[in-house]
Design a protein around this motif. Structure first.
Motif, PDB file in Angstrom:
ATOM      1  N   LYS A  46       0.808  -1.220   0.000  1.00 53.73           N
ATOM      2  CA  LYS A  46       0.000   0.000   0.000  1.00 53.73           C
ATOM      3  C   LYS A  46       0.841   1.270   0.000  1.00 53.73           C
ATOM      4  CE  LYS A  46      -4.298  -1.766   1.723  1.00 53.73           C
ATOM      5  NZ  LYS A  46      -5.277  -1.887   2.789  1.00 53.73           N
ATOM      6  N   GLN A  47       2.005   1.208   0.645  1.00 55.29           N
ATOM      7  CA  GLN A  47       2.853   2.398   0.697  1.00 55.29           C
ATOM      8  C   GLN A  47       4.296   2.006   0.407  1.00 55.29           C
ATOM      9  OE1 GLN A  47       0.980   1.845   3.727  1.00 55.29           O
ATOM     10  NE2 GLN A  47      -0.598   3.414   3.490  1.00 55.29           N
ATOM     11  N   ASP A  69      -1.857   8.177  11.599  1.00 58.30           N
ATOM     12  CA  ASP A  69      -2.546   7.281  10.667  1.00 58.30           C
ATOM     13  C   ASP A  69      -4.065   7.339  10.827  1.00 58.30           C
ATOM     14  OD1 ASP A  69      -3.077   5.909  12.975  1.00 58.30           O
ATOM     15  OD2 ASP A  69      -1.974   4.100  12.430  1.00 58.30           O
ATOM     16  N   GLY A  70      -4.550   8.352  11.525  1.00 61.30           N
ATOM     17  CA  GLY A  70      -5.992   8.477  11.698  1.00 61.30           C
ATOM     18  C   GLY A  70      -6.490   7.919  13.008  1.00 61.30           C
ATOM     19  N   SER A  71      -5.681   7.078  13.666  1.00 62.35           N
ATOM     20  CA  SER A  71      -6.106   6.543  14.958  1.00 62.35           C
ATOM     21  C   SER A  71      -5.023   6.693  16.021  1.00 62.35           C
ATOM     22  CB  SER A  71      -6.487   5.068  14.832  1.00 62.35           C
ATOM     23  OG  SER A  71      -5.385   4.303  14.416  1.00 62.35           O
ATOM     24  N   ASP A 120      -0.334  10.517   2.366  1.00 57.24           N
ATOM     25  CA  ASP A 120      -0.817   9.548   1.381  1.00 57.24           C
ATOM     26  C   ASP A 120      -2.222   9.972   0.984  1.00 57.24           C
ATOM     27  OD1 ASP A 120       1.408   7.983   1.728  1.00 57.24           O
ATOM     28  OD2 ASP A 120       0.452   6.631   3.154  1.00 57.24           O
ATOM     29  N   GLN A 124      -9.521   4.615   1.958  1.00 57.63           N
ATOM     30  CA  GLN A 124      -9.478   3.493   2.878  1.00 57.63           C
ATOM     31  C   GLN A 124      -9.270   4.028   4.289  1.00 57.63           C
ATOM     32  OE1 GLN A 124      -6.107   1.473   1.086  1.00 57.63           O
ATOM     33  NE2 GLN A 124      -4.865   2.181   2.791  1.00 57.63           N
ATOM     34  N   THR A 125      -9.348   3.135   5.260  1.00 58.40           N
ATOM     35  CA  THR A 125      -9.327   3.572   6.645  1.00 58.40           C
ATOM     36  C   THR A 125      -7.980   4.162   7.037  1.00 58.40           C
ATOM     37  OG1 THR A 125     -10.897   1.842   7.189  1.00 58.40           O
ATOM     38  CG2 THR A 125      -9.732   2.855   9.029  1.00 58.40           C
ATOM     39  N   THR A 126      -6.906   3.462   6.677  1.00 62.85           N
ATOM     40  CA  THR A 126      -5.589   3.877   7.149  1.00 62.85           C
ATOM     41  C   THR A 126      -4.776   4.533   6.047  1.00 62.85           C
ATOM     42  OG1 THR A 126      -5.560   2.064   8.744  1.00 62.85           O
ATOM     43  CG2 THR A 126      -3.458   3.102   8.238  1.00 62.85           C
ATOM     44  N   VAL A 127      -4.492   5.789   6.227  1.00 57.00           N
ATOM     45  CA  VAL A 127      -3.512   6.485   5.400  1.00 57.00           C
ATOM     46  C   VAL A 127      -2.610   7.247   6.358  1.00 57.00           C
ATOM     47  CG1 VAL A 127      -4.899   6.697   3.310  1.00 57.00           C
ATOM     48  CG2 VAL A 127      -5.046   8.446   5.077  1.00 57.00           C
ATOM     49  N   TYR A 128      -1.477   7.673   5.877  1.00 55.91           N
ATOM     50  CA  TYR A 128      -0.485   8.261   6.765  1.00 55.91           C
ATOM     51  C   TYR A 128      -0.196   9.717   6.402  1.00 55.91           C
ATOM     52  CZ  TYR A 128       0.437   3.472   8.182  1.00 55.91           C
ATOM     53  OH  TYR A 128       0.305   2.194   8.666  1.00 55.91           O
TER      54      TYR A 128
END
Lengths: 169, 71
Positions: A46-47, A69-71, A120, A124-128
């Motif tokens: 993904k990255q 990362d959103g969380s 990024d 999707q849920t996780t991006v950085y």
């Protein structure tokens, strides 16, 4: 009014991809440099980390990175010349990451500190997102900048890099 | 054969050239060195996390509860 923000050069990756992008023969005409990248690689994940080279060297770098990362937020230091991530092959199709590398006093005779901010993009849920403080412990003027996917992969078509020169007056 | 993009800032001319055998070898070496260093960093991070979890376990807390206590 004086022109203080000038696009020195821009490049877009073609259909065959590119192993790296190099800006060479950078004159000492400006006070600071700013490299903007809209990038994506063909790594089968993904990255992918992007490595930074000054004057063809990826040595003598150190970084302090703040990553969200959103969380959760994490922070760490590294001497790997990794500036941030961009989306790769399994990230949402046709999305690109944004990155800015700001290099003040690039032509001076002190060690070169710089900053990087990047995100990024992906549905999707996780991006950085990255906020990075960098140091290149070399006194030589920066005359060349290279960016490359860290895993020996390629930037994909439509990845674009633009180098700006910024004057203080 | 992989190619690279070279932008000559003195002329504004961009050229696309194939990597030489030496450049390909260097690229592979850089990638291997990067992967190795990254693995070491991740192992160190995991060790730190395990250490924190061990301390939390001694106190009868989860790491999240310990974090809340310290924040």
């Amino acid at each position: 009014m004086a022109t203080t923000y000038e696009a020195i050069a821009t490049v877009t990756v073609g259909s065959g991809g590119a192993a790296n992008i190099e800006f060479t023969s950078i004159a000492a005409d400006w006070t600071d440099l700013l490299l903007k990248l809209s990038g994506r690689t063909n790594k089968a994940q993904k990255q992918e980390n992007i490595q930074l080279y000054f004057n063809t060297s990826n040595s003598n770098f150190s970084f302090k990175m703040l990553i969200g990362d959103g969380s959760a937020a994490t922070s760490y230091g590294t001497t790997n010349s990794q500036v941030a991530d961009v989306p790769a092959a399994t990230m949402t199709a046709n999305t690109f990451g944004n990155m800015e590398i700001y290099i003040p006093n690039y032509a001076g005779s002190n060690n070169k500190s710089f900053s990087v901010d990047s995100v990024d993009e992906g549905n999707q849920t996780t991006v950085y997102s990255y906020l990075t403080a960098g140091l290149w412990s070399q006194t030589a003027a920066i005359t060349g900048i290279k960016i490359a996917p860290a895993g020996a992969n390629n930037f994909v078509q439509y990845s674009t890099a633009t180098l700006y020169g910024i004057k203080n007056s | 054969m992989p190619t690279k993009l070279i932008v000559d800032c003195s002329t504004g001319v961009t050229t696309e050239v194939e990597l030489t055998a030496e450049e390909i070898a260097q690229r592979e070496a850089d990638a291997a060195a990067f992967a190795e260093a990254k693995a070491i960093e991740e192992a160190e991070a995991q060790a730190k996390l395990a250490e924190k979890e061990a301390i939390a376990a001694k106190l009868g807390l989860t790491p999240e509860e310990l974090l809340k206590l310290l924040s």
